[in-house]
Design a protein around this motif. Structure first.
Motif, PDB file in Angstrom:
ATOM      1  N   GLN A   1       0.827  -1.203   0.000  1.00  0.00           N
ATOM      2  CA  GLN A   1       0.000   0.000   0.000  1.00  0.00           C
ATOM      3  C   GLN A   1       0.865   1.259   0.000  1.00  0.00           C
ATOM      4  OE1 GLN A   1      -3.341   0.002  -0.260  1.00  0.00           O
ATOM      5  NE2 GLN A   1      -3.251   2.227  -0.433  1.00  0.00           N
ATOM      6  N   ALA A   2       1.941   1.263   0.780  1.00  0.00           N
ATOM      7  CA  ALA A   2       2.815   2.434   0.849  1.00  0.00           C
ATOM      8  C   ALA A   2       3.496   2.708  -0.490  1.00  0.00           C
ATOM      9  CB  ALA A   2       3.865   2.227   1.945  1.00  0.00           C
ATOM     10  N   LYS A   3       3.952   1.668  -1.175  1.00  0.00           N
ATOM     11  CA  LYS A   3       4.628   1.871  -2.466  1.00  0.00           C
ATOM     12  C   LYS A   3       3.637   2.275  -3.549  1.00  0.00           C
ATOM     13  CE  LYS A   3       9.082   1.496  -2.349  1.00  0.00           C
ATOM     14  NZ  LYS A   3       9.182   2.283  -1.116  1.00  0.00           N
ATOM     15  N   LEU A   4       2.437   1.682  -3.539  1.00  0.00           N
ATOM     16  CA  LEU A   4       1.449   2.021  -4.566  1.00  0.00           C
ATOM     17  C   LEU A   4       0.992   3.473  -4.444  1.00  0.00           C
ATOM     18  CD1 LEU A   4      -0.796  -1.186  -4.705  1.00  0.00           C
ATOM     19  CD2 LEU A   4       0.931  -0.429  -6.349  1.00  0.00           C
ATOM     20  N   ALA A   5       1.059   4.020  -3.234  1.00  0.00           N
ATOM     21  CA  ALA A   5       0.689   5.425  -3.046  1.00  0.00           C
ATOM     22  C   ALA A   5       1.637   6.356  -3.784  1.00  0.00           C
ATOM     23  CB  ALA A   5       0.680   5.760  -1.553  1.00  0.00           C
TER      24      ALA A   5
ATOM     25  N   ILE B   1       2.842   5.573  -6.821  1.00  0.00           N
ATOM     26  CA  ILE B   1       2.749   5.263  -8.248  1.00  0.00           C
ATOM     27  C   ILE B   1       1.354   5.641  -8.737  1.00  0.00           C
ATOM     28  CG2 ILE B   1       2.950   3.457 -10.006  1.00  0.00           C
ATOM     29  CD1 ILE B   1       4.633   1.858  -8.016  1.00  0.00           C
ATOM     30  N   PRO B   2       1.195   6.803  -9.331  1.00  0.00           N
ATOM     31  CA  PRO B   2      -0.139   7.233  -9.786  1.00  0.00           C
ATOM     32  C   PRO B   2      -0.655   6.355 -10.933  1.00  0.00           C
ATOM     33  CG  PRO B   2       1.565   8.760 -10.557  1.00  0.00           C
ATOM     34  CD  PRO B   2       2.234   7.813  -9.612  1.00  0.00           C
ATOM     35  N   GLY B   3      -1.955   6.113 -10.914  1.00  0.00           N
ATOM     36  CA  GLY B   3      -2.584   5.399 -12.016  1.00  0.00           C
ATOM     37  C   GLY B   3      -2.439   3.894 -11.972  1.00  0.00           C
ATOM     38  N   PHE B   4      -1.993   3.345 -10.852  1.00  0.00           N
ATOM     39  CA  PHE B   4      -1.858   1.888 -10.768  1.00  0.00           C
ATOM     40  C   PHE B   4      -3.254   1.276 -10.708  1.00  0.00           C
ATOM     41  CE2 PHE B   4      -0.903  -2.301  -9.154  1.00  0.00           C
ATOM     42  CZ  PHE B   4       0.366  -2.579  -9.663  1.00  0.00           C
ATOM     43  N   PRO B   5      -3.571   0.322 -11.573  1.00  0.00           N
ATOM     44  CA  PRO B   5      -4.937  -0.220 -11.645  1.00  0.00           C
ATOM     45  C   PRO B   5      -5.365  -0.907 -10.340  1.00  0.00           C
ATOM     46  CG  PRO B   5      -3.667  -0.833 -13.596  1.00  0.00           C
ATOM     47  CD  PRO B   5      -2.693  -0.259 -12.621  1.00  0.00           C
ATOM     48  N   ASN B   6      -6.580  -0.607  -9.895  1.00  0.00           N
ATOM     49  CA  ASN B   6      -7.096  -1.204  -8.668  1.00  0.00           C
ATOM     50  C   ASN B   6      -7.239  -2.719  -8.793  1.00  0.00           C
ATOM     51  OD1 ASN B   6      -7.317   1.137  -7.090  1.00  0.00           O
ATOM     52  ND2 ASN B   6      -9.305   1.661  -7.981  1.00  0.00           N
ATOM     53  N   GLU B   7      -7.625  -3.192  -9.981  1.00  0.00           N
ATOM     54  CA  GLU B   7      -7.790  -4.622 -10.180  1.00  0.00           C
ATOM     55  C   GLU B   7      -6.449  -5.356 -10.016  1.00  0.00           C
ATOM     56  OE1 GLU B   7     -10.952  -2.378 -12.234  1.00  0.00           O
ATOM     57  OE2 GLU B   7      -8.748  -2.312 -12.271  1.00  0.00           O
ATOM     58  N   LEU B   8      -5.388  -4.747 -10.526  1.00  0.00           N
ATOM     59  CA  LEU B   8      -4.064  -5.339 -10.409  1.00  0.00           C
ATOM     60  C   LEU B   8      -3.607  -5.352  -8.949  1.00  0.00           C
ATOM     61  CD1 LEU B   8      -2.104  -6.609 -12.381  1.00  0.00           C
ATOM     62  CD2 LEU B   8      -1.018  -4.369 -12.693  1.00  0.00           C
ATOM     63  N   LYS B   9      -3.939  -4.285  -8.236  1.00  0.00           N
ATOM     64  CA  LYS B   9      -3.613  -4.218  -6.805  1.00  0.00           C
ATOM     65  C   LYS B   9      -4.305  -5.349  -6.045  1.00  0.00           C
ATOM     66  CE  LYS B   9      -4.476  -1.186  -2.801  1.00  0.00           C
ATOM     67  NZ  LYS B   9      -5.641  -1.890  -2.220  1.00  0.00           N
ATOM     68  N   THR B  10      -5.576  -5.601  -6.366  1.00  0.00           N
ATOM     69  CA  THR B  10      -6.316  -6.667  -5.695  1.00  0.00           C
ATOM     70  C   THR B  10      -5.697  -8.034  -5.963  1.00  0.00           C
ATOM     71  OG1 THR B  10      -8.368  -5.385  -5.826  1.00  0.00           O
ATOM     72  CG2 THR B  10      -8.577  -7.756  -5.450  1.00  0.00           C
ATOM     73  N   LEU B  11      -5.272  -8.256  -7.208  1.00  0.00           N
ATOM     74  CA  LEU B  11      -4.634  -9.525  -7.540  1.00  0.00           C
ATOM     75  C   LEU B  11      -3.332  -9.708  -6.758  1.00  0.00           C
ATOM     76  CD1 LEU B  11      -5.143  -9.730 -11.426  1.00  0.00           C
ATOM     77  CD2 LEU B  11      -6.452 -10.888  -9.628  1.00  0.00           C
ATOM     78  N   LEU B  12      -2.551  -8.659  -6.617  1.00  0.00           N
ATOM     79  CA  LEU B  12      -1.307  -8.742  -5.862  1.00  0.00           C
ATOM     80  C   LEU B  12      -1.578  -9.024  -4.387  1.00  0.00           C
ATOM     81  CD1 LEU B  12       0.723  -5.780  -7.424  1.00  0.00           C
ATOM     82  CD2 LEU B  12       1.017  -8.231  -7.851  1.00  0.00           C
ATOM     83  N   GLU B  13      -2.594  -8.394  -3.849  1.00  0.00           N
ATOM     84  CA  GLU B  13      -2.944  -8.637  -2.452  1.00  0.00           C
ATOM     85  C   GLU B  13      -3.346 -10.102  -2.246  1.00  0.00           C
ATOM     86  OE1 GLU B  13      -4.604  -4.190  -1.194  1.00  0.00           O
ATOM     87  OE2 GLU B  13      -5.949  -5.624  -2.190  1.00  0.00           O
ATOM     88  N   HIS B  14      -4.088 -10.660  -3.217  1.00  0.00           N
ATOM     89  CA  HIS B  14      -4.487 -12.062  -3.100  1.00  0.00           C
ATOM     90  C   HIS B  14      -3.269 -12.992  -3.217  1.00  0.00           C
ATOM     91  CE1 HIS B  14      -7.167 -15.523  -3.246  1.00  0.00           C
ATOM     92  NE2 HIS B  14      -6.412 -15.995  -4.221  1.00  0.00           N
ATOM     93  N   LEU B  15      -2.342 -12.673  -4.099  1.00  0.00           N
ATOM     94  CA  LEU B  15      -1.118 -13.470  -4.215  1.00  0.00           C
ATOM     95  C   LEU B  15      -0.382 -13.523  -2.880  1.00  0.00           C
ATOM     96  CD1 LEU B  15       0.129 -12.218  -7.695  1.00  0.00           C
ATOM     97  CD2 LEU B  15      -0.282 -14.617  -7.124  1.00  0.00           C
ATOM     98  N   ILE B  16      -0.343 -12.398  -2.193  1.00  0.00           N
ATOM     99  CA  ILE B  16       0.350 -12.330  -0.911  1.00  0.00           C
ATOM    100  C   ILE B  16      -0.346 -13.168   0.149  1.00  0.00           C
ATOM    101  CG2 ILE B  16       0.859 -10.787   1.039  1.00  0.00           C
ATOM    102  CD1 ILE B  16       1.514  -8.608  -1.080  1.00  0.00           C
TER     103      ILE B  16
END
Length: 364
Positions: A231-235, A237-252
Motif C-alpha cells: 500500500q505504501a509503495k502504490l501510493a 505510483i499514480p494510475g496503478f490499476p485497482n484490479e491489479l492491486k487486488t490480484l497482488l494482495e491475493h497473491l500475498i
C-alpha cells in the motif's frame, strides 16, 4: 575462533565437547521432582541443536538471556536419532569474545550476482505497472539492503543470511520455466507475486545475533506487513490499476495455500495457485538439501528426523553407492570376474580354422 561447529557432530558423538554458541531459545521447565531444568536451543553458523542442563541450574538460570553467547561444556549424544547436548558447565561471553560470523549462517552464493539476476528478470517485464512497482521496491535503499541480507525463514528453509534473496531468485527461475509450459499464465503477475510473497520477512525477523521474531513480526506476521508495504509503495505510483492491486494482495495472502498454514484465503486464480506450489516446492527442496549437507559425514543413507517435513529422508546418492559397493563385494566373493567374454569368431576366422584342419588331414 570456534574450533567446533555443529556440522562436526557426527565425529564427536558420545564425547565431551567444549565450544561456544548463541542462545536461540531459552526455557526453564520443571522436572518430575518439581526442580527446574534448562531447555535451550543453541546455534552456530552450521545449524541449531537442543541442549539441556539438569544440574546446578539455579546458578545458571539468571546468568544469561536469549541471544546471548555462551561457552558450554557438555556431553554430545543422540536422543531419538537427533543430536543433543547435556550441559555440565556454561559461561556467558561478552560480544568482544566472539566473532559474529561464526554464529549466523550465510549464503555461499554471490549476493551481487543474485541481485543482478533479479534485476534482469524485472527488466524483462512487459507490464509497465508491475515493472515500475517492483523497481520502486528495489530502488528503496533500506528495503534493498534488507532484502539482500534477510533470511527467508527462522528455521524451516533458507534460514541463513541472504536466504530471502536466494529463495526468491530460485523461485523466479522456477516460475519462468514453468510458465513456458502454461501459456495462459500471466508471467509478470506471477513473478511480481514471487518478489512480494516474503518481502515482509525483512521486518518480521530479527537477524543480527540469531534468527528470531521481532515484536511486530510476532504480532502481525509477514503477510500483513507485506500488505502495508504494498500500500505504501502504490501510493507513490499514480494510475496503478485497482484490479491489479487486488490480484497482488491475493497473491500475498494466499501463498501459504491452506488455512491451517496461515493463509486467510485459498489460491483462487492460476498465478496464485502456481505461486503457492512452486514456493512450497522450493522451500522443501532447500530443507532437504540443507539436511543432507548437515549430515554429510554420516555413513547412514537415512537422515535423522526432519521436523519441518515430518519424516526421515533417504539420501539416494549414499543409497545407490552402498548398493553398488554391495554388488561388487558379492561378485568378488562368488568368484565372478568382470572381464568381458572372448568375442565370437568371425566367418573368415572360422573358414581359416576349417581349411587348416582339412590340410592337416591330407598330410596323414
Amino acid at each position: 575462533m570456534k574450533d567446533f561447529f555443529l556440522s562436526d557432530c557426527p565425529r564427536f558423538e558420545n564425547k565431551i565437547i567444549t565450544s561456544t554458541f548463541v542462545v536461540s531459545t531459552k526455557q526453564v521447565k520443571p522436572k518430575k521432582s518439581g526442580e527446574p531444568y534448562l531447555a535451550l536451543v543453541l546455534a552456530d553458523r552450521c545449524g541449531q541443536i537442543e541442549a539441556k542442563m539438569w544440574d546446578n541450574v539455579e546458578d545458571a538460570i539468571d546468568a544469561f538471556d536469549q541471544d546471548d553467547f555462551l561457552k558450554i561444556k557438555g556431553l554430545l549424544n543422540k536422543y531419538k536419532n537427533r543430536f543433543q547436548i547435556t550441559i555440565h558447565k556454561l559461561r556467558r561471553l561478552a560480544d568482544s569474545e566472539v566473532d559474529f560470523a561464526d554464529y549466523l549462517p550465510k549464503t555461499t552464493k554471490d549476493v551481487d550476482e543474485l541481485w543482478r539476476t533479479l534485476t534482469e528478470f524485472v527488466q524483462s517485464f512487459h507490464d509497465l505497472h508491475l515493472r515500475t512497482l517492483v523497481q520502486a521496491f528495489m530502488a528503496d535503499p533500506e528495503i534493498a539492503a534488507a532484502y539482500r541480507t534477510a533470511p527467508a525463514a527462522k528455521t524451516l528453509h533458507h534460514a541463513y543470511i541472504g536466504g530471502l534473496l536466494d529463495h526468491v531468485v530460485s523461485l523466479f527461475r522456477s516460475c519462468d520455466l514453468v510458465c513456458r509450459n502454461y501459456p495462459q499464465i500471466n508471467r509478470d503477475l506471477l513473478l511480481t507475486g514471487a518478489f512480494l510473497h516474503d518481502i515482509g520477512k525483512i521486518h518480521e525477523l530479527a537477524y543480527t545475533r540469531s534468527f528470531s521474531y521481532t515484536s511486530r513480526g510476532q504480532l502481525l506476521g509477514h503477510m500483513i506487513i507485506e500488505l502495508e508495504m504494498l500500500q505504501a509503495k502504490l501510493a507513490q505510483i499514480p494510475g496503478f490499476p485497482n484490479e491489479l492491486k487486488t490480484l497482488l494482495e491475493h497473491l500475498i495472502i494466499s501463498h501459504h495455500g491452506q488455512y491451517e498454514f496461515g493463509s486467510p484465503k485459498l489460491p483462487m486464480f492460476p498465478e496464485a495457485l502456481m505461486l503457492h506450489y512452486l514456493d512450497d516446492l522450493d522451500s522443501k527442496m532447500e530443507s532437504m538439501r540443507a539436511h543432507f549437507e548437515r549430515e554429510a559425514e554420516s555413513d547412514s543413507k537415512w537422515t535423522s528426523y526432519n521436523p519441518s517435513l515430518g519424516r526421515t529422508l533417504l539420501n539416494t546418492a549414499k543409497f545407490l553407492k552402498k548398493e553398488e559397493v554391495a554388488a561388487v563385494a558379492a561378485a568378488a566373493a562368488s568368484g565372478q570376474e568382470t572381464a568381458s567374454p572372448p568375442a565370437p569368431q568371425t566367418a573368415t576366422e572360422s573358414r581359416v580354422v576349417s581349411d587348416s584342419v582339412l590340410a592337416s588331414g591330407n598330410n596323414v
